[in-house]
Design a protein around this motif. Structure first.
Motif, PDB file in Angstrom:
ATOM      1  N   LYS A  44      12.677  59.524  44.101  1.00 34.75           N
ATOM      2  CA  LYS A  44      11.248  59.202  44.115  1.00 34.75           C
ATOM      3  C   LYS A  44      10.884  58.374  45.345  1.00 34.75           C
ATOM      4  O   LYS A  44       9.858  58.608  46.001  1.00 34.75           O
ATOM      5  CB  LYS A  44      10.873  58.438  42.846  1.00 34.75           C
ATOM      6  CG  LYS A  44      10.874  59.283  41.581  1.00 34.75           C
ATOM      7  CD  LYS A  44      10.442  58.423  40.409  1.00 34.75           C
ATOM      8  CE  LYS A  44      10.407  59.212  39.121  1.00 34.75           C
ATOM      9  NZ  LYS A  44       9.977  58.388  37.970  1.00 34.75           N
TER      10      LYS A  44
ATOM     11  N   GLU B  91       6.159  61.739  51.858  1.00 33.55           N
ATOM     12  CA  GLU B  91       4.780  62.160  51.598  1.00 33.55           C
ATOM     13  C   GLU B  91       3.776  61.369  52.421  1.00 33.55           C
ATOM     14  O   GLU B  91       2.696  61.863  52.751  1.00 33.55           O
ATOM     15  CB  GLU B  91       4.450  61.997  50.114  1.00 33.55           C
ATOM     16  CG  GLU B  91       5.134  63.029  49.232  1.00 33.55           C
ATOM     17  CD  GLU B  91       5.062  62.662  47.765  1.00 33.55           C
ATOM     18  OE1 GLU B  91       4.568  61.543  47.449  1.00 33.55           O
ATOM     19  OE2 GLU B  91       5.485  63.476  46.935  1.00 33.55           O
TER      20      GLU B  91
ATOM     21  N   PHE C 208      14.801  67.215  41.568  1.00 29.53           N
ATOM     22  CA  PHE C 208      14.085  67.177  42.836  1.00 29.53           C
ATOM     23  C   PHE C 208      12.894  68.140  42.811  1.00 29.53           C
ATOM     24  O   PHE C 208      11.797  67.813  43.284  1.00 29.53           O
ATOM     25  CB  PHE C 208      15.048  67.551  43.967  1.00 29.53           C
ATOM     26  CG  PHE C 208      14.422  67.690  45.320  1.00 29.53           C
ATOM     27  CD1 PHE C 208      14.097  66.575  46.070  1.00 29.53           C
ATOM     28  CD2 PHE C 208      14.170  68.944  45.862  1.00 29.53           C
ATOM     29  CE1 PHE C 208      13.519  66.694  47.330  1.00 29.53           C
ATOM     30  CE2 PHE C 208      13.598  69.078  47.114  1.00 29.53           C
ATOM     31  CZ  PHE C 208      13.271  67.945  47.852  1.00 29.53           C
TER      32      PHE C 208
ATOM     33  N   LEU D 198      18.465  62.538  50.258  1.00 27.72           N
ATOM     34  CA  LEU D 198      18.133  63.583  49.289  1.00 27.72           C
ATOM     35  C   LEU D 198      19.172  64.704  49.302  1.00 27.72           C
ATOM     36  O   LEU D 198      19.557  65.222  48.252  1.00 27.72           O
ATOM     37  CB  LEU D 198      16.739  64.150  49.586  1.00 27.72           C
ATOM     38  CG  LEU D 198      15.567  63.237  49.236  1.00 27.72           C
ATOM     39  CD1 LEU D 198      14.282  63.778  49.829  1.00 27.72           C
ATOM     40  CD2 LEU D 198      15.433  63.071  47.726  1.00 27.72           C
TER      41      LEU D 198
ATOM     42  N   GLY E  28       9.520  68.092  45.099  1.00 28.59           N
ATOM     43  CA  GLY E  28      10.147  67.946  46.409  1.00 28.59           C
ATOM     44  C   GLY E  28      10.204  69.242  47.193  1.00 28.59           C
ATOM     45  O   GLY E  28      10.005  69.258  48.411  1.00 28.59           O
TER      46      GLY E  28
ATOM     47  N   LEU F 232      10.926  60.609  48.429  1.00 25.89           N
ATOM     48  CA  LEU F 232       9.771  61.501  48.465  1.00 25.89           C
ATOM     49  C   LEU F 232       8.492  60.739  48.789  1.00 25.89           C
ATOM     50  O   LEU F 232       7.605  61.254  49.492  1.00 25.89           O
ATOM     51  CB  LEU F 232       9.639  62.231  47.125  1.00 25.89           C
ATOM     52  CG  LEU F 232      10.698  63.315  46.876  1.00 25.89           C
ATOM     53  CD1 LEU F 232      10.621  63.831  45.448  1.00 25.89           C
ATOM     54  CD2 LEU F 232      10.527  64.464  47.860  1.00 25.89           C
TER      55      LEU F 232
END
Length: 415
Positions: free
Chosen positions: A150, A157, A195, A182, A200, A153
């Protein structure tokens, strides 16, 4: 072979933990404001009930949440085996260390379930604390990894300040680091599935596979492949998001060798043992892209492309006619005529796979203008007594036998 006890335990633990995972991964956790080193509230608690004197009678423990369901299940196996928590018969040894994973928790339950039954007894504060810590530790590992994903990501993002002028070196390093983390986490199949649940794969497909920064493109392609290996649900999502088209474009046109090699890896993970992936590959003229990759100047890319072609021919012999109609035999023979290199072993292997049990392929190899028989004989003489080229020599002899000596292939190339 698992015992009946083990099967029952594994099934029930799996059902309960899947439900717990679903709750943990739900959107309700998003934006919860937890710090990087915090975990969400643990989904169970032990509450003393009944049995005076501060002790808690094991049968009267109350539970809350999905973790409580697992704990209640484990009491059937641990309740009659105080030695599990207290370290041995009579509790004279130090308490055992709590398991650090759900697999360890399962093994603990199996061991307890196979132990001799003992009368139910009052649970001491020490034993109750040990059991709760064991449960917490077993869940914490997976939760920590999901939390790491998390965080990565969230970083990926976010739009970087001044992004219209290109990434700053610090921001680029952070994003590359997040993709590296990741990729490592998603080597675990469960993490790969999680994921995708966290959206993701959508982020990779829509933003990073075509990012202007080379280091982000190749890492994104590598992550797609890592997640997709042997996980059908991940493969399906990647295909639905258009990853195959973008990866083929990267393989065919990207100026970076690293990006092209990683794109080929991801394509391989999406087409092998995945019928929908193969159909997309065919519809997008993937074999032509693969042939152009074999004609590139990048040795590693050439070898990996030829290896994928050979494996696709073995797994999907129905594609041999399509490949022959594309002139694949002539293209492969042309590659063999280039300056000798280790790459030729894989080209000859692909050609062997193409002609095995396929008369049309054999006939095309016999075309006089190709002069393949003389080429194979000359190559065999060149490689004779050179142990490092034994595989290539074997392929040459197999092709001579199949195409020019009219003998069946005793080695069965499509095995």
């Amino acid at each position: 072979m698992q015992s009946k006890n083990e099967n029952v335990i594994e099934k029930q633990v799996s059902e309960i933990t899947e439900a717990a995972d679903a709750e943990y991964l739900s959107p309700s956790w998003a934006g919860s404001g937890l710090a990087a080193d915090q975990s969400p509230p643990f989904p169970f608690d032990l509450v003393g009930g009944g049995g005076g004197g501060g002790g808690c009678c094991f049968q009267k423990v109350s539970f809350a949440g999905k973790g409580g369901r697992l704990l209640r299940f484990l009491e059937q196996f641990l309740g009659s085996s105080p030695s599990m928590a207290e370290g041995g018969a009579g509790g004279h040894q130090p308490p055992r260390e709590p398991p650090h994973s759900l697999q360890g928790l399962l093994q603990m339950a199996v061991t307890a379930g196979n132990a001799e039954s003992a009368p139910a007894e009052t649970m001491s504060d020490e034993r109750r604390q040990w059991l709760q810590e064991a449960m917490a530790e077993a869940f914490r590992g997976q939760m920590d990894e999901v939390e790491q994903m998390k965080e990565c990501l969230h970083l990926l993002e976010a739009s970087s300040p001044g992004a219209e002028h290109g990434e700053s070196s610090e921001d680029l390093e952070r994003r590359e680091g997040a993709l590296d983390v990741l990729a490592e986490l998603c080597e675990n199949l469960d993490n790969a599935a999680d994921f995708c649940k966290l959206d993701g794969m959508r982020l990779l497909a829509h933003r990073y596979l075509e990012h202007e920064e080379e280091g982000l493109r190749w890492r994104a392609a590598h992550l797609v492949g890592t997640c997709a290996q042997n996980v059908p649900i991940v493969q399906e999502q990647a295909l639905a998001l258009g990853c195959m088209r973008k990866l083929l474009r990267l393989l065919d046109h990207d100026p970076s060798e690293a990006v092209r090699i990683k794109a080929l890896f991801a394509i391989s993970c999406l087409v092998r043992a995945q019928e929908a992936g193969l159909q997309q590959f065919l519809c997008l003229d993937g074999f032509s892209v693969l042939m152009r990759a074999m004609q590139s100047k990048v040795e590693k890319l050439k070898i990996k492309s030829a290896f994928l072609l050979q494996n696709l021919l073995v797994d999907h012999p129905e594609q041999k006619e399509t490949l022959c109609s594309m002139g694949m035999v002539q293209q492969l023979v042309s590659l063999i005529r280039s300056e000798h290199s280790t790459f030729h072993e894989h080209v000859l292997g692909a050609l062997c796979s193409l002609v095995t049990d396929f008369p049309q392929g054999v006939q095309e190899c016999q075309a006089p203008e190709l002069a393949l028989e003389e080429l194979l004989k000359e190559r065999s003489r060149l490689l004779k007594d050179q142990e490092e080229f034994q595989e290539e020599l074997d392929f040459c002899e197999t092709l001579l036998r199949l195409c020019f000596h009219n003998q069946p292939d005793e080695t069965n190339m499509d095995r």
